[in-house]
Design a protein around this motif. Sequence first.
Motif, PDB file in Angstrom:
ATOM      1  N   GLU A 109     -12.098  12.065 -47.555  1.00  0.00           N
ATOM      2  CA  GLU A 109     -13.528  11.823 -46.839  1.00  0.00           C
ATOM      3  C   GLU A 109     -13.124  10.818 -45.519  1.00  0.00           C
ATOM      4  O   GLU A 109     -14.037  10.885 -44.618  1.00  0.00           O
ATOM      5  N   ARG A 158     -18.287  18.849 -37.832  1.00  0.00           N
ATOM      6  CA  ARG A 158     -17.422  18.471 -38.911  1.00  0.00           C
ATOM      7  C   ARG A 158     -17.153  19.330 -39.871  1.00  0.00           C
ATOM      8  O   ARG A 158     -16.030  19.715 -40.339  1.00  0.00           O
ATOM      9  N   TYR A 183     -13.725  13.234 -42.666  1.00  0.00           N
ATOM     10  CA  TYR A 183     -15.268  13.246 -42.098  1.00  0.00           C
ATOM     11  C   TYR A 183     -15.549  12.081 -41.152  1.00  0.00           C
ATOM     12  O   TYR A 183     -16.358  12.058 -40.362  1.00  0.00           O
ATOM     13  N   GLN A 192     -16.938  11.880 -37.645  1.00  0.00           N
ATOM     14  CA  GLN A 192     -18.262  11.241 -37.429  1.00  0.00           C
ATOM     15  C   GLN A 192     -18.174  10.014 -36.326  1.00  0.00           C
ATOM     16  O   GLN A 192     -18.977   9.930 -35.305  1.00  0.00           O
ATOM     17  N   THR A 203     -13.993  20.777 -42.613  1.00  0.00           N
ATOM     18  CA  THR A 203     -14.134  21.471 -43.801  1.00  0.00           C
ATOM     19  C   THR A 203     -13.384  22.899 -43.798  1.00  0.00           C
ATOM     20  O   THR A 203     -12.579  23.201 -44.688  1.00  0.00           O
TER      21      THR A 203
END
Length: 324
Positions: A219, A235, A222, A226, A240
């Motif tokens: 996480e 993203r 991400y 951001q 991913t």
Amino acid sequence: MRSVAMTRVADRASGSTGVLSPQAAAAPRRKRRVHRWLGENPIGLLLSSPYVAFVVVVFLVPFCFGIWMSFHEFFFTAPGVAVPHPFVGFDNFATVLGDRQVRQAFVNLLIFLVINVPLTVVLGLLLSSGLNAVVHWKGFFRVAYYIPYVTASVATIAVWIFLFNGNGVVNSLLGSLAPDPTWLANPAIIMPLIAVYVTWKNLGFYILLYLAALQNVPEEQYEAAQLDGAGRWQRFRSVTLPGVAPVTSLVILLTIITTGQIFTEPYLLTGGGPNGASLTPALLMYQKGIQQGQPDIAAAIGMILVVAVMTVSLVSRRLTERKN
């Protein structure tokens, strides 16, 4: 010095010369040889031996026999009747490559592959990403996506026939926009329709693979993207896609292998029709070997199919690994 002298005296007293006997020197070599063949834990080999025997009996032996049949003139006989099976070299392969039905079956398989592989990868990744973001009812959606995969093909194909036959639900909804000939009798539509059906049926399995990969993406990546100002699409593209790249390579490989095995769907939906538009190599092998009594020709088709699937799989593996 005194302790060394006492040790030497004790060795002389016991008769030890400091030189290992041939039997003692050979023992470590035998032990290393056993470990080389059986591994460090022989119990693992013992536990896996039933499955190894199953693979040899069910897969390896028939495969080798199929190779032998493809180079011989072979036909089924009554039990106990011995007939010669002369070696014919590549005559069976020449017959296969000159058969229009065989060429059409492989073209149909290529159409199926071009539709099924991209559709499976795109839908599997998108739906698993959406499912990964769901907070409530996540277990329900997992089961809902997985049910078609574990349902018997006969049952799901019966539903699709009900939907897409001439008087089916889809044609009733489309009205004048319904294709003519209808879905299952249209040579231009039937193979893409089968590809969509197989994608829908197997999609639940690939969604679970992607979902497991997405849950292993940290996480923090991400959050860092951001903070750098990356939007949702950026993203997805920068975090991913690289995070699930190994699973994407596996999904592509599995769909290619599944493509080579397509038999049940065209057999139950159309029987290979109309006019061979849904004929696949596996279905043609059944028709040639069982219905027409030409197992040697069917074996030659099978060998060509194995080589084709292995070639496409290796090429796709190299391309995906190089991209990753």
